[in-house]
Write an enzyme that holds these catalytic residues in place. Structure first.
Site, PDB file in Angstrom:
ATOM      1  CE1 TYR A  10      -3.409  -2.716   0.733  1.00 50.99           C
ATOM      2  CE2 TYR A  10      -4.542  -0.812   1.625  1.00 50.99           C
ATOM      3  CZ  TYR A  10      -4.571  -2.104   1.172  1.00 50.99           C
ATOM      4  OH  TYR A  10      -5.757  -2.788   1.159  1.00 50.99           O
ATOM      5  CE  LYS A  59       1.815 -17.545  -2.335  1.00 46.41           C
ATOM      6  NZ  LYS A  59       1.136 -18.862  -2.410  1.00 46.41           N
ATOM      7  CG  ASP A  91      -1.663 -20.360  -0.844  1.00 41.88           C
ATOM      8  OD1 ASP A  91      -1.079 -20.255   0.252  1.00 41.88           O
ATOM      9  OD2 ASP A  91      -1.195 -21.023  -1.789  1.00 41.88           O
ATOM     10  CG  ASP A 116      -7.946  -4.818   2.128  1.00 40.88           C
ATOM     11  OD1 ASP A 116      -8.819  -4.376   2.900  1.00 40.88           O
ATOM     12  OD2 ASP A 116      -8.002  -4.685   0.896  1.00 40.88           O
ATOM     13  CG  ASP A 120     -13.365  -7.074   3.469  1.00 34.24           C
ATOM     14  OD1 ASP A 120     -12.810  -6.427   4.380  1.00 34.24           O
ATOM     15  OD2 ASP A 120     -14.062  -6.531   2.580  1.00 34.24           O
TER      16      ASP A 120
END
Ligand code: IPM
Length: 229
Positions: A10, A59, A91, A116, A120
């Site tokens: 970001y 990751k 994942d 992020d 959600d």
């Protein structure tokens, strides 16, 4: 879920302005040791407080920033040997969160972009983003917000679910004002009204169909009355 919020892709170098006609675009992902250490220590402290495990998500099979992240997190883990620790590829975590969410009971530590997405997803699993209070905690300044948007389509209709706003205020008392007892009173009030089967319209479908649907203000008044008791 404890998500790093001021680093990662970001905030990396990026090409600003219009991209029409460009041959490529990029977003750089950078983490400093200090950024990772700060959020890792926060997550371990929270896990210790809750007497729960910490799951570190990354990751590292692909990303250098994730390998670096894990090194710093594992260094921090040495100061929290009482906290059960495991790590999981992001994942696989996305899959496991749907398949067997209870294994994430406790604290999840995750970097900004991956967090992020997974926060959600976690909202979807518990039934609504509207059940996701959040607090953005900085070393000097903090703020709280509901994790969902402002829902302009239902503004003024007195049907919005106030759970995440009320929960965010509880987080504010706990994390920003250092008033954990008052925060607990708010949580107790909120859970008490839910436990009695009251919900707002947004949640009134599926397994909630039999519950008692009330307006936003009625729900808020009941929580306030419960806290005052
Ligand atoms: C609005 C957007 C930049 C933000 C984010 O990605 O951090 C939002 O999705 C959130 O999670 O609060």
């Amino acid at each position: 879920m404890i998500r790093e919020l001021v680093g990662g892709i970001y905030f990396g170098d990026k090409i600003e302005g219009p991209l029409t006609g460009m041959k490529y675009a990029k977003d750089d992902c950078t983490y400093t040791a200090e950024q990772v250490r700060r959020v890792a220590v926060t997550a371990f402290e929270e896990a210790r407080k809750r007497r729960s495990a910490l799951t570190n998500i990354h990751k590292a099979n692909v990303l250098a920033t994730s390998r670096f992240w894990n090194e710093i997190v594992e260094q921090a883990a040495k100061d929290f040997s009482d906290v059960p620790y495991k790590s999981m590829l992001v994942d696989n975590a996305a899959y496991q969160l749907v398949k067997a969410p209870a294994q994430f009971n406790g604290v999840v530590l995750i970097e900004n972009m991956q967090g992020d997405i997974l926060t959600d997803q976690a909202g979807g699993i518990i039934g609504s983003l509207g059940l996701m209070p959040s607090a953005c905690i900085g070393p000097e300044k903090s703020y709280v917000e509901a994790a969902h948007g402002s829902a302009p389509d239902i503004a003024g209709m007195n049907i919005a679910n106030p759970y995440s706003m009320i929960g965010s205020v509880a987080l504010m008392f706990d994390r920003c004002l250092n008033l954990p007892d008052e925060a607990q009173d708010i949580w107790d009030g909120l859970f008490n009204i839910f436990a009695q089967g009251f919900i707002t319209k947004e949640l009134a479908s599926g397994i909630n169909e039999h519950k008692k649907t009330v307006s936003t203000s009625e729900f808020g008044d009941m929580v306030a009355a419960s806290i005052l008791k």
